[in-house]
Design a protein around this motif. Structure first.
Motif, PDB file in Angstrom:
ATOM      1  N   SER A   6       0.785  -1.427  -0.082  1.00 20.86           N
ATOM      2  CA  SER A   6      -0.047   0.144   0.070  1.00 20.86           C
ATOM      3  C   SER A   6       0.930   1.287   0.191  1.00 20.86           C
ATOM      4  CB  SER A   6      -0.866   0.044   1.379  1.00 20.86           C
ATOM      5  OG  SER A   6      -0.223  -0.041   2.386  1.00 20.86           O
ATOM      6  N   ARG A   7       1.928   1.128   0.744  1.00 20.48           N
ATOM      7  CA  ARG A   7       2.844   2.481   0.591  1.00 20.48           C
ATOM      8  C   ARG A   7       3.457   2.480  -0.875  1.00 20.48           C
ATOM      9  NH1 ARG A   7       5.354   4.117   5.785  1.00 20.48           N
ATOM     10  NH2 ARG A   7       4.031   3.442   7.131  1.00 20.48           N
ATOM     11  N   LEU A   8       3.803   1.612  -1.463  1.00 23.82           N
ATOM     12  CA  LEU A   8       4.145   1.757  -2.860  1.00 23.82           C
ATOM     13  C   LEU A   8       3.011   2.287  -3.861  1.00 23.82           C
ATOM     14  CD1 LEU A   8       6.012   1.240  -5.249  1.00 23.82           C
ATOM     15  CD2 LEU A   8       5.300  -1.206  -5.517  1.00 23.82           C
ATOM     16  N   ARG A   9       1.774   1.811  -3.573  1.00 28.70           N
ATOM     17  CA  ARG A   9       0.738   2.417  -4.439  1.00 28.70           C
ATOM     18  C   ARG A   9       0.515   3.919  -3.902  1.00 28.70           C
ATOM     19  NH1 ARG A   9      -1.705  -2.234  -2.642  1.00 28.70           N
ATOM     20  NH2 ARG A   9      -3.045  -0.965  -1.080  1.00 28.70           N
ATOM     21  N   ALA A  10       0.713   4.313  -2.746  1.00 34.79           N
ATOM     22  CA  ALA A  10       0.453   5.569  -2.466  1.00 34.79           C
ATOM     23  C   ALA A  10       1.499   6.393  -2.887  1.00 34.79           C
ATOM     24  CB  ALA A  10       0.359   5.503  -0.801  1.00 34.79           C
ATOM     25  N   ALA A  11       2.860   6.151  -3.146  1.00 31.93           N
ATOM     26  CA  ALA A  11       3.850   6.863  -3.473  1.00 31.93           C
ATOM     27  C   ALA A  11       3.917   6.966  -4.935  1.00 31.93           C
ATOM     28  CB  ALA A  11       5.128   6.289  -2.944  1.00 31.93           C
ATOM     29  N   ARG A  12       3.496   6.006  -5.714  1.00 35.65           N
ATOM     30  CA  ARG A  12       3.608   6.051  -7.110  1.00 35.65           C
ATOM     31  C   ARG A  12       2.413   7.045  -7.395  1.00 35.65           C
ATOM     32  NH1 ARG A  12       0.207   3.832 -10.681  1.00 35.65           N
ATOM     33  NH2 ARG A  12      -0.761   2.302  -9.232  1.00 35.65           N
ATOM     34  N   VAL A  26      12.474   1.835 -13.791  1.00 33.61           N
ATOM     35  CA  VAL A  26      13.285   0.894 -12.810  1.00 33.61           C
ATOM     36  C   VAL A  26      13.694  -0.327 -13.646  1.00 33.61           C
ATOM     37  CG1 VAL A  26      12.194   1.723 -10.542  1.00 33.61           C
ATOM     38  CG2 VAL A  26      11.248  -0.063 -11.842  1.00 33.61           C
ATOM     39  N   GLY A  27      13.213  -0.444 -14.744  1.00 30.43           N
ATOM     40  CA  GLY A  27      13.859  -1.543 -15.666  1.00 30.43           C
ATOM     41  C   GLY A  27      13.066  -2.991 -15.322  1.00 30.43           C
ATOM     42  N   LEU A  28      11.918  -2.780 -15.077  1.00 30.50           N
ATOM     43  CA  LEU A  28      10.897  -4.041 -14.706  1.00 30.50           C
ATOM     44  C   LEU A  28       9.787  -4.149 -15.543  1.00 30.50           C
ATOM     45  CD1 LEU A  28      10.867  -3.894 -10.777  1.00 30.50           C
ATOM     46  CD2 LEU A  28      12.498  -5.515 -12.131  1.00 30.50           C
ATOM     47  N   THR A  29       9.079  -5.145 -15.662  1.00 30.45           N
ATOM     48  CA  THR A  29       7.806  -5.149 -16.469  1.00 30.45           C
ATOM     49  C   THR A  29       6.661  -4.543 -15.415  1.00 30.45           C
ATOM     50  OG1 THR A  29       7.064  -7.301 -15.377  1.00 30.45           O
ATOM     51  CG2 THR A  29       8.599  -7.286 -17.374  1.00 30.45           C
ATOM     52  N   ALA A  30       5.616  -4.150 -16.304  1.00 30.61           N
ATOM     53  CA  ALA A  30       4.507  -3.359 -15.579  1.00 30.61           C
ATOM     54  C   ALA A  30       3.722  -4.583 -14.791  1.00 30.61           C
ATOM     55  CB  ALA A  30       3.669  -2.815 -16.586  1.00 30.61           C
ATOM     56  N   ARG A  31       3.808  -5.783 -15.174  1.00 29.27           N
ATOM     57  CA  ARG A  31       3.404  -6.844 -14.352  1.00 29.27           C
ATOM     58  C   ARG A  31       3.729  -7.072 -13.129  1.00 29.27           C
ATOM     59  NH1 ARG A  31       1.968 -13.033 -16.836  1.00 29.27           N
ATOM     60  NH2 ARG A  31       1.119 -13.766 -14.878  1.00 29.27           N
ATOM     61  N   THR A  32       5.191  -6.923 -13.081  1.00 26.97           N
ATOM     62  CA  THR A  32       5.897  -7.162 -11.763  1.00 26.97           C
ATOM     63  C   THR A  32       5.723  -6.120 -10.961  1.00 26.97           C
ATOM     64  OG1 THR A  32       7.989  -8.026 -13.023  1.00 26.97           O
ATOM     65  CG2 THR A  32       8.435  -7.154 -10.897  1.00 26.97           C
ATOM     66  N   ILE A  33       5.592  -4.590 -11.352  1.00 30.12           N
ATOM     67  CA  ILE A  33       5.125  -3.596 -10.402  1.00 30.12           C
ATOM     68  C   ILE A  33       3.981  -4.028  -9.791  1.00 30.12           C
ATOM     69  CG2 ILE A  33       4.751  -1.076 -10.196  1.00 30.12           C
ATOM     70  CD1 ILE A  33       7.538  -1.765 -10.292  1.00 30.12           C
ATOM     71  N   SER A  34       3.036  -4.409 -10.763  1.00 30.91           N
ATOM     72  CA  SER A  34       1.543  -4.533 -10.301  1.00 30.91           C
ATOM     73  C   SER A  34       1.297  -5.612  -9.014  1.00 30.91           C
ATOM     74  CB  SER A  34       0.753  -4.963 -11.691  1.00 30.91           C
ATOM     75  OG  SER A  34      -0.627  -5.128 -11.117  1.00 30.91           O
ATOM     76  N   SER A  35       2.226  -6.572  -9.353  1.00 29.69           N
ATOM     77  CA  SER A  35       2.335  -7.771  -8.406  1.00 29.69           C
ATOM     78  C   SER A  35       2.859  -7.400  -7.019  1.00 29.69           C
ATOM     79  CB  SER A  35       3.031  -9.104  -8.965  1.00 29.69           C
ATOM     80  OG  SER A  35       4.510  -8.540  -9.008  1.00 29.69           O
ATOM     81  N   TYR A  36       3.744  -6.338  -7.167  1.00 36.05           N
ATOM     82  CA  TYR A  36       4.341  -5.754  -5.793  1.00 36.05           C
ATOM     83  C   TYR A  36       3.386  -4.993  -5.275  1.00 36.05           C
ATOM     84  CZ  TYR A  36       9.061  -7.217  -7.160  1.00 36.05           C
ATOM     85  OH  TYR A  36      10.000  -7.913  -7.461  1.00 36.05           O
ATOM     86  N   GLU A  37       2.453  -4.120  -5.749  1.00 32.69           N
ATOM     87  CA  GLU A  37       1.568  -3.133  -5.379  1.00 32.69           C
ATOM     88  C   GLU A  37       0.496  -3.769  -4.917  1.00 32.69           C
ATOM     89  OE1 GLU A  37       0.198  -0.042  -7.683  1.00 32.69           O
ATOM     90  OE2 GLU A  37       1.916   1.157  -7.948  1.00 32.69           O
ATOM     91  N   ASN A  38       0.037  -5.075  -5.473  1.00 29.30           N
ATOM     92  CA  ASN A  38      -1.183  -5.908  -4.859  1.00 29.30           C
ATOM     93  C   ASN A  38      -0.732  -7.114  -3.949  1.00 29.30           C
ATOM     94  OD1 ASN A  38      -2.978  -4.784  -6.495  1.00 29.30           O
ATOM     95  ND2 ASN A  38      -2.228  -5.550  -8.428  1.00 29.30           N
ATOM     96  N   GLY A  39       0.535  -7.171  -3.608  1.00 30.94           N
ATOM     97  CA  GLY A  39       0.865  -8.070  -2.736  1.00 30.94           C
ATOM     98  C   GLY A  39       0.860  -9.606  -3.382  1.00 30.94           C
TER      99      GLY A  39
END
Length: 358
Positions: A6-12, A26-39
């Motif tokens: 949730s802190r990643l979602r808020a900062a973004r 950051v050189g990652l896929t959008a799917r990877t960032i999404s998976s981090y944001e959604n836990g």
């Protein structure tokens, strides 16, 4: 330390950045960032978090700890949704989440006033304005400072120093605490009306229901009646006032010339034709963009006093932001400091009185 999605979602959201744009930085896929944001994935490696922190200009430590409290869009009353893009709305809500972190810190360290707002949902806006004036023992006189009044009644007021005028103001209840956020890019008169408008939402539309054009019209009617009580306006108005007379009159209630003109029309003190004539004249003179004989923007007394007490104890704004793990610029944007060009000078204001708990 536990990574917080949730802190990643808020900062973004606070940086108005899409998942795609962050992933590219950051050189990652959008799917990877999404998976981090959604836990939905394991916590990212430390080096990845460092890259994310750098891309978002947030401290590395911000992304670890308890989940940040959610502020749901359906519970928030925005001053003007139609002019706002979704990204701007989400950035504003993210700033509210940061404000909740700071408010929790304040409540742990200071005795803050509880709210003094009666439940008057369903009331006619004009009647509600008179009810709250009576409840707060204001009579029908002009309110000299809206921000100070709201704070004294237990409403947490924070600044919203966005780089646009689309996000006028917004408010919401978080549990039993009411919050109001005001954009500092507005004129002093507009800021006062925004504050009264949001008070109307807190009273009439608790927890964001209902929303839409009718709710906005109700909040506008409340703000107009609250700032310019009918009996006070009637006793001081003159028949067929000129624009110059309007400008002189508006100083009694510290409202804009346009707001006063509309109030006179709504109360039947000027005709529709006279109202239109005055608006044409104001438009030609540029008064709808630049307020004639404007007033200073109101600032927080409560936050000013808090920061003054902490300053006297050797605690700086930079230290508070580090304790909260947020950027100093984000902290300053909440406490009305950014309006002074980023300077951290603190003026002593007598009300409301506060005491440190520890």
């Amino acid at each position: 330390m536990t990574f917080s999605p949730s802190r990643l979602r808020a900062a973004r959201a606070r940086r108005e950045m899409t998942i795609k744009s962050l992933s590219e930085r950051v050189g990652l896929t959008a799917r990877t960032i999404s998976s981090y944001e959604n836990g939905h994935a394991e916590s990212p490696p430390e080096e990845t978090v460092k890259k994310i922190a750098s891309a978002l200009s947030y401290p590395f430590s911000f992304f670890f700890g308890d989940e940040i409290e959610e502020v749901h869009v359906e519970t928030v009353s925005f001053r003007s949704m139609k002019k706002m893009r979704a990204r701007q709305r989400d950035a504003a809500i993210a700033s509210a989440q940061i404000a909740l972190l700071f408010n929790n810190w304040l409540e742990e360290n200071f005795e803050l006033p509880p709210h003094n707002l009666p439940d008057i949902r369903g009331e006619d806006p004009e009647a509600a304005a008179m009810i709250i004036r009576e409840h707060w023992q204001l009579g029908v006189q002009s309110i000299r400072n809206m921000v100070h009044l709201l704070e004294a009644q237990g409403i947490r007021v924070f600044s919203l120093f966005e780089n646009n005028k689309e996000v006028d103001a917004f408010s919401f209840w978080h549990g039993s605490t009411p919050f109001v956020f005001l954009n500092l890019m507005k004129s002093g008169e507009r800021g006062r009306f925004d504050a009264a408008h949001e008070l109307g939402h807190l009273l009439l539309h608790k927890h964001g229901a209902p929303q839409g054009p009718e709710a906005e019209r109700e909040a506008d009617r409340f703000a107009s009646a609250f700032l310019m009580p009918e009996s006070s306006i009637r006793s001081r108005s003159s028949p067929f006032p000129s624009l110059r007379q309007i400008i002189v009159m508006k100083s009694s209630w510290l409202v804009s010339a346009a707001a006063l003109t509309r109030r006179l029309k709504d109360l039947g003190l000027i005709t529709e034709w006279h109202y239109r004539t005055l608006n044409v004249e104001m438009s030609k003179k540029g008064f709808l963009r630049h307020e004639p004989e404007g007033i200073e923007r109101e600032k927080s007394a409560l936050l000013n006093n808090v920061l003054k007490q902490l300053w006297n104890k050797g605690v700086t704004q930079e230290q508070i932001s580090r304790e909260l793990n947020i950027p100093i610029d984000d902290f300053e944007s909440l406490v009305f400091s950014a309006s002074a060009g980023g300077k951290r000078n603190i003026n002593v204001t007598p009300k409301p009185s506060l005491s440190l708990i520890k």
